[in-house]
Design a protein around this motif. Sequence first.
Motif, mmCIF file in Angstrom:
data_model
loop_
_atom_site.group_PDB
_atom_site.id
_atom_site.type_symbol
_atom_site.label_atom_id
_atom_site.label_comp_id
_atom_site.label_asym_id
_atom_site.label_seq_id
_atom_site.Cartn_x
_atom_site.Cartn_y
_atom_site.Cartn_z
ATOM 1 N N GLY A 1 60.321 -35.389 -47.652
ATOM 2 C CA GLY A 1 60.265 -36.200 -46.707
ATOM 3 C C GLY A 1 58.457 -36.561 -46.449
ATOM 4 O O GLY A 1 58.415 -37.935 -45.411
ATOM 5 N N TYR A 2 57.661 -36.278 -47.345
ATOM 6 C CA TYR A 2 56.427 -36.592 -47.886
ATOM 7 C C TYR A 2 56.687 -37.735 -47.740
ATOM 8 O O TYR A 2 55.834 -38.655 -48.519
ATOM 9 C CB TYR A 2 55.741 -35.251 -48.618
ATOM 10 C CG TYR A 2 54.785 -36.006 -49.209
ATOM 11 C CD1 TYR A 2 53.430 -36.210 -48.745
ATOM 12 C CD2 TYR A 2 54.292 -36.484 -50.794
ATOM 13 C CE1 TYR A 2 51.808 -36.526 -48.991
ATOM 14 C CE2 TYR A 2 53.152 -37.336 -51.127
ATOM 15 C CZ TYR A 2 52.107 -37.121 -50.597
ATOM 16 O OH TYR A 2 50.782 -37.412 -50.592
ATOM 17 N N LEU A 3 57.689 -37.956 -49.087
ATOM 18 C CA LEU A 3 57.895 -39.030 -49.537
ATOM 19 C C LEU A 3 57.845 -40.465 -48.745
ATOM 20 O O LEU A 3 57.802 -41.637 -48.092
ATOM 21 C CB LEU A 3 58.890 -39.380 -50.529
ATOM 22 C CG LEU A 3 58.461 -38.375 -52.035
ATOM 23 C CD1 LEU A 3 59.877 -38.448 -52.648
ATOM 24 C CD2 LEU A 3 57.890 -39.122 -52.786
ATOM 25 N N ILE A 4 59.038 -40.066 -47.828
ATOM 26 C CA ILE A 4 59.239 -41.052 -46.445
ATOM 27 C C ILE A 4 58.616 -41.244 -45.345
ATOM 28 O O ILE A 4 57.611 -42.438 -45.815
ATOM 29 C CB ILE A 4 60.593 -40.260 -45.557
ATOM 30 C CG1 ILE A 4 61.843 -40.373 -46.820
ATOM 31 C CG2 ILE A 4 61.123 -41.208 -44.461
ATOM 32 C CD1 ILE A 4 63.153 -39.634 -46.036
ATOM 33 N N ARG A 5 57.261 -40.149 -45.603
ATOM 34 C CA ARG A 5 56.743 -39.799 -44.077
ATOM 35 C C ARG A 5 55.203 -41.593 -45.171
ATOM 36 O O ARG A 5 54.870 -42.384 -44.067
ATOM 37 C CB ARG A 5 55.832 -38.704 -44.314
ATOM 38 C CG ARG A 5 56.631 -38.013 -43.003
ATOM 39 C CD ARG A 5 55.412 -36.992 -42.609
ATOM 40 N NE ARG A 5 54.591 -36.344 -43.555
ATOM 41 C CZ ARG A 5 55.288 -35.163 -44.324
ATOM 42 N NH1 ARG A 5 56.575 -35.131 -44.221
ATOM 43 N NH2 ARG A 5 55.029 -34.793 -45.147
ATOM 44 N N HIS A 6 55.004 -40.639 -46.338
ATOM 45 C CA HIS A 6 53.878 -41.602 -46.746
ATOM 46 C C HIS A 6 54.124 -43.267 -47.141
ATOM 47 O O HIS A 6 53.752 -43.933 -47.724
ATOM 48 C CB HIS A 6 53.364 -41.214 -47.565
ATOM 49 C CG HIS A 6 52.485 -39.973 -47.346
ATOM 50 N ND1 HIS A 6 52.699 -38.532 -47.223
ATOM 51 C CD2 HIS A 6 50.730 -39.841 -46.827
ATOM 52 C CE1 HIS A 6 51.678 -37.817 -46.649
ATOM 53 N NE2 HIS A 6 50.718 -38.787 -46.761
ATOM 54 N N ASP A 7 55.440 -44.029 -46.714
ATOM 55 C CA ASP A 7 56.011 -44.874 -47.641
ATOM 56 C C ASP A 7 55.781 -45.148 -48.880
ATOM 57 O O ASP A 7 55.867 -46.055 -49.149
ATOM 58 C CB ASP A 7 55.330 -46.141 -46.787
ATOM 59 C CG ASP A 7 56.063 -47.523 -46.837
ATOM 60 O OD1 ASP A 7 57.469 -47.050 -46.779
ATOM 61 O OD2 ASP A 7 55.859 -48.490 -46.536
ATOM 62 N N LEU A 8 56.737 -44.028 -49.941
ATOM 63 C CA LEU A 8 56.226 -44.418 -51.332
ATOM 64 C C LEU A 8 57.172 -45.308 -51.513
ATOM 65 O O LEU A 8 58.242 -44.596 -51.358
ATOM 66 C CB LEU A 8 55.709 -43.047 -51.334
ATOM 67 C CG LEU A 8 53.901 -42.244 -51.349
ATOM 68 C CD1 LEU A 8 54.506 -40.691 -51.753
ATOM 69 C CD2 LEU A 8 52.719 -43.433 -52.023
ATOM 70 N N CYS A 9 56.850 -46.138 -52.667
ATOM 71 C CA CYS A 9 58.075 -46.457 -53.105
ATOM 72 C C CYS A 9 58.938 -45.414 -54.050
ATOM 73 O O CYS A 9 58.065 -44.428 -54.871
ATOM 74 C CB CYS A 9 57.161 -47.604 -54.368
ATOM 75 S SG CYS A 9 56.938 -47.175 -56.006
ATOM 76 N N LEU A 10 60.291 -45.240 -54.223
ATOM 77 C CA LEU A 10 60.816 -44.329 -55.203
ATOM 78 C C LEU A 10 61.178 -45.066 -56.282
ATOM 79 O O LEU A 10 62.786 -45.446 -56.598
ATOM 80 C CB LEU A 10 62.494 -44.102 -54.120
ATOM 81 C CG LEU A 10 61.715 -43.214 -52.842
ATOM 82 C CD1 LEU A 10 63.254 -42.940 -52.627
ATOM 83 C CD2 LEU A 10 60.831 -41.481 -52.905
ATOM 84 N N PRO A 11 60.532 -44.895 -57.231
ATOM 85 C CA PRO A 11 61.320 -45.154 -58.957
ATOM 86 C C PRO A 11 62.119 -44.552 -59.509
ATOM 87 O O PRO A 11 62.763 -43.675 -58.970
ATOM 88 C CB PRO A 11 59.708 -45.419 -59.786
ATOM 89 C CG PRO A 11 58.999 -43.944 -59.016
ATOM 90 C CD PRO A 11 59.417 -44.347 -57.337
ATOM 91 N N THR A 12 62.811 -45.251 -60.414
ATOM 92 C CA THR A 12 64.037 -45.061 -60.963
ATOM 93 C C THR A 12 64.169 -43.018 -61.136
ATOM 94 O O THR A 12 64.878 -41.737 -61.109
ATOM 95 C CB THR A 12 64.553 -45.103 -62.056
ATOM 96 O OG1 THR A 12 64.617 -46.303 -61.421
ATOM 97 C CG2 THR A 12 65.508 -44.483 -62.351
ATOM 98 N N PRO A 13 62.981 -42.654 -61.333
ATOM 99 C CA PRO A 13 62.667 -41.266 -62.256
ATOM 100 C C PRO A 13 62.786 -40.107 -60.399
ATOM 101 O O PRO A 13 62.677 -39.138 -60.818
ATOM 102 C CB PRO A 13 61.502 -41.304 -62.704
ATOM 103 C CG PRO A 13 60.673 -42.060 -63.593
ATOM 104 C CD PRO A 13 61.529 -43.531 -62.434
#
Length: 840
Positions: free
Chosen positions: A579-591
Amino acid sequence: MASISFTTTPTPKFSHTKPQKPLKLSQTHFAKVRESDNSYESLYKSCFHQISSLSKEKKIREAVDLLTEMKCRNFQIGPEIYGELLQGCVYKRDMYTGRQIHARILKNGDFFARNEYVETKLVVFYAKCDALDVASRLFCRLRVKNVFSWAAIIGLNCRVGLSEKALIGFVEMQEDGVSPDNFVLPNVLKACGALGWIGFGRAVHGYVLKVGFDGCVFVASSLIDMYGKCGVLEEARKVFDGMIARNVVAWNSMIVGYVQNRLNEEAIRVFYEMTLEGVEPTRVSVTSLLSASANLDALDEGKQAHAVAVINGMELDNVLGCSIINFYSKVGLLEDAEVVFSRMVERDIVTWNLLIASYVQSGQVEKALNTCRLMRSEYLRFDCVTLASILAAAADTRTIKLGKEGHCYCIRNNFQSDVVVASSIVDMYAKCERIDNAKQVFNSIILRDVVLWNTLLAAYADLGRSGEASRLFYQMQLEGVSPNIISWNSVILGFLRNGQMNEAKDMFLQMQSLGVQPNLITWTTLISGLAQNSCGNEAILFFQEMLETGIKPSTTTITCALSACTDVASLRNGRAIHGYLIRHDLCLPTPIVTSLVDMYAKCGNIHQAKRVFDISPSKELPVYNAMISGYAMHGLAVEALALFKNLRQKGIDPDSITFTNILNACSHAGLVNEGLELFVGMVSDHQVKPSMEHFGCVVNLLSRCGNLDEALRVILTMPCDPDAHIIGSLLSICVKNNETELAECLSEHLLQLEPDNPGNYVALSNAYAASGRWNEASKVRDIMKEKGLRKNPGCSWIQIGEELHVFVACERSHPKTEEIYATLALLGMHVRLVSEFFCS
């Protein structure tokens, strides 16, 4: 620097005796003066203007020749002519001629030497030529220090790195009643930026506003630069936005400020805004854009910067060439970097070092060494940077021979005392597992800076030698070297590598109590170490604490935190991180995508794992491996095989991990034929050499289907000795199938491999018990007791709110045990009643 105005023109003292011969106009610049003009004053003024013009055109030798001709014609030279000549030497930075003029001034006596105008010009000349000692002495002897002399000496101190002295001069000139002008202020702001003195810089900004210099583009650009160097980008942007007219210097200051503060996206955005405003980029603009693009791996933007340089006809000199090479190297296009290198007009040692370092960082050691040889063929000597790259290559490849050759070169050429080279030698020996040699080199260095101390600290930490790391940490402080954040991080890492969790946490708390703020690497090291040492819950808590401090996690930090969630099966915390990743619009690299898929699958939510997999924009092999592993774990062999087929259709070559996962899936589902076909195809079609894990999967696959003879044949024909895991898997099947003799034989071999593993004794005891050999089973249990071995009981847990409830087999210590067992009894009774009802 503006020219010093000479307002009071002295009346030159001309000789009352006319020249015996008329001036030979063809020999000198007097040809431009009419022969009929008998006015010596007019002739003098004409000569003065010619000298001034020649000086501005940097034709200083011709100007001096004209002065010599004037003296030959008995003209009484005024101070203003010497001032113009000195200004010409300033334009050309001609120290030799300037000293000759100074000698003439001294020869002519105090009338000239102690003239305020000439004295100021001399200070300006020596300051502009960076002659610090001479300029300072002359400045101290000035009877009247005006704004020009103050500007010259402040600028000089700023250029040679004496920033504090420059600021002291700024204060003193005001105490002397001299008001700083728009030539002094940029140097003062530069000094503030160099020192990071934001308070002083803000005070200067206030002075700028007070006297009305905020409208000067040079002062405003200097303010932007100062705020950028001090890391206060909001203030820099306010000054930039408030400028009525912006030149390219102002734009460059804003772009450079963003790059220096790692706000690379903003730097690129401002560059494009500048081009839309019609401002033509300079070398500084292009090199800054290249740096920002390199930092972001922004291939398109970097190529556009290169194109701008080509279109604008910028010469491929060392500065621009190095920036382009650095960009292409960082984005992995070393062939393009080589092309740029070959087309450079001149290549200095910095350029060669950059290419060599790029080869080393990309693992192309042979190319790096060949470039070193080519560099020597062009008669360039290795410097400390070259040697650091060679030693780094030896360290990365663990090539002790190359490292020793580099060390010998350092000794022969007196480089071993250089702290940069010494640090590289220590690092090389440490990574080549010659820690004693590393310590010997360290002890041989007399002047050891914090980088050298940190290099040896890191070496001990990597080896898990926390005791030596701790002693070295305190020794450096006793020798007067203050540890920095890197030092603290190394000591914490050493404790974690050695499994000393409490000591690592104590060191973390100690650094905070001393006012040393943990950085991203500190938090990541601690979170990763705790997760790897089965302290997943603590790792999650530290991750949450890090977020509360406002530090943005890196890809490594997030993957470590997700790994901790996976280890403790904390689906709730794993979802929170997602959820943190989605809220902060962070890119999702392969790792990160791989870790999310793995976490959801291992926490029991295979459907959410599939959703993450499906929305991943670029599905690389590690993501496929995680999803196939998840399907295998959940017994979904058909889905795993379908995904494996999809992977091959996409043109992605499976690796060793892929085959381990897909063979596991076949093993769990009992798909013998499919599994064996995959194993054969792995070797024949994909040239993947079978590892112990692959053989283990095949043995498990065959034995689960009751084909024990074939499984045993695989073990006996393996190119390597089977490990405990393979024998243990076959043993467990033997016990289930009452193959007592084979189980006994395997157990004895297993006990030889792992004599202290209690699970092996339990397996042998169970095998005896299954065949009714109770005495033998009892003897095995007695041996376990004698050796003090105890099998860790299995456990399960469930998280309700913030509380984690753990249940261990045959253990009733939970505070609500009575309620739980009462509920289980009611459920059992209910199941029996329902089953009896349906049976009747």
